[in-house]
Design a protein around this motif. Structure first.
Motif, short mmCIF file in Angstrom:
data_model
loop_
_atom_site.label_atom_id
_atom_site.label_comp_id
_atom_site.label_asym_id
_atom_site.label_seq_id
_atom_site.Cartn_x
_atom_site.Cartn_y
_atom_site.Cartn_z
N UNK A 57 0.84 -1.20 0.00
CA UNK A 57 0.00 0.00 0.00
C UNK A 57 0.88 1.25 0.00
N UNK A 58 1.89 1.26 0.85
CA UNK A 58 2.79 2.41 0.90
C UNK A 58 3.52 2.60 -0.43
N UNK A 59 3.93 1.51 -1.04
CA UNK A 59 4.63 1.57 -2.31
C UNK A 59 3.71 2.11 -3.40
N UNK A 60 2.51 1.57 -3.51
CA UNK A 60 1.56 2.03 -4.52
C UNK A 60 1.21 3.50 -4.32
N UNK A 61 1.03 3.90 -3.07
CA UNK A 61 0.72 5.31 -2.81
C UNK A 61 1.89 6.20 -3.17
N UNK A 62 3.11 5.77 -2.89
CA UNK A 62 4.27 6.61 -3.22
C UNK A 62 4.46 6.69 -4.73
N UNK A 63 4.23 5.59 -5.43
CA UNK A 63 4.35 5.61 -6.89
C UNK A 63 3.23 6.48 -7.46
N UNK A 64 2.02 6.32 -6.91
CA UNK A 64 0.91 7.15 -7.37
C UNK A 64 1.18 8.62 -7.15
N UNK A 65 1.76 8.96 -6.01
CA UNK A 65 2.10 10.35 -5.74
C UNK A 65 3.15 10.84 -6.72
N UNK A 66 4.10 9.97 -7.06
CA UNK A 66 5.13 10.34 -8.02
C UNK A 66 4.49 10.65 -9.37
N UNK A 75 -8.39 -3.14 0.55
CA UNK A 75 -9.65 -3.89 0.67
C UNK A 75 -9.39 -5.37 0.90
N UNK A 76 -8.43 -5.93 0.18
CA UNK A 76 -8.12 -7.35 0.31
C UNK A 76 -7.60 -7.65 1.73
N UNK A 77 -6.66 -6.83 2.18
CA UNK A 77 -6.06 -7.08 3.50
C UNK A 77 -7.10 -6.92 4.60
N UNK A 78 -8.05 -6.01 4.44
CA UNK A 78 -9.10 -5.81 5.44
C UNK A 78 -10.11 -6.95 5.46
#
Length: 156
Positions: free
Chosen positions: A105-114, A148-151
């Motif tokens: 999640x952190x990786x996807x969010x950081x890539x998305x922010x990039x 969603x999957x992890x939750x």
């Protein structure tokens, strides 16, 4: 010396492939989540193929000032080194199942922010920018799917 835009595209491709490798590793380390991680991994590989498809066609297209491209390329290179280091570390000492979701999640969010920071405010009309805007949407989608999957896992 290689064209700065070409270097940027190469680093972008490496990033998608590295994330795909990380998710493949998670699919092996967490067999109960194999299908989930494998699917995300294949999507990351498809992102790399999408970027590769624009490599030759748009190599001379001016996206941003070259100083911005150089900075972005350095940031991508740093992200790629970090992901590769994590993969090596996780091969011997994998994260917990739940840590893998947090990392992703952190990786996807950081890539998305990039992607957002560098391309979302650009006016459309450039196919290359449109592709990176599409990838930004998929980054957000991945982060949401992972969350969603992890939750949905009992005890999460």
């Amino acid at each position: 010396m290689e064209n700065p835009v070409n270097l940027f595209i190469k680093e972008s491709i490496y990033m998608e492939l590295n994330i795909g490798d990380l998710y493949q590793l998670f699919s092996v380390k967490f067999p109960e989540d194999y299908d989930f991680w494998w699917s995300l991994s294949m999507e990351e590989i498809n992102h790399a193929a999408l970027i590769e498809s624009i490599n030759d066609v748009f190599i001379d297209e001016t996206l941003l000032p070259l100083t911005a491209i150089d900075k972005q390329t350095e940031e991508l290179n740093s992200m790629n080194r970090s992901i590769k280091d994590q993969i090596q570390q996780f091969k011997s000492v994998p994260p917990s199942r739940f840590e893998s979701f947090e990392i992703a999640i952190n990786l996807e969010n950081s890539i998305g922010e990039f992607h957002f920071e560098h391309f979302m405010n650009e006016k459309s009309g450039s196919q290359m920018i449109e592709i990176f805007q599409k990838l930004n949407g998929e980054d957000k989608n991945h982060a949401k799917r992972i969350s969603n999957y992890s939750c949905s896992i009992p005890g999460a």
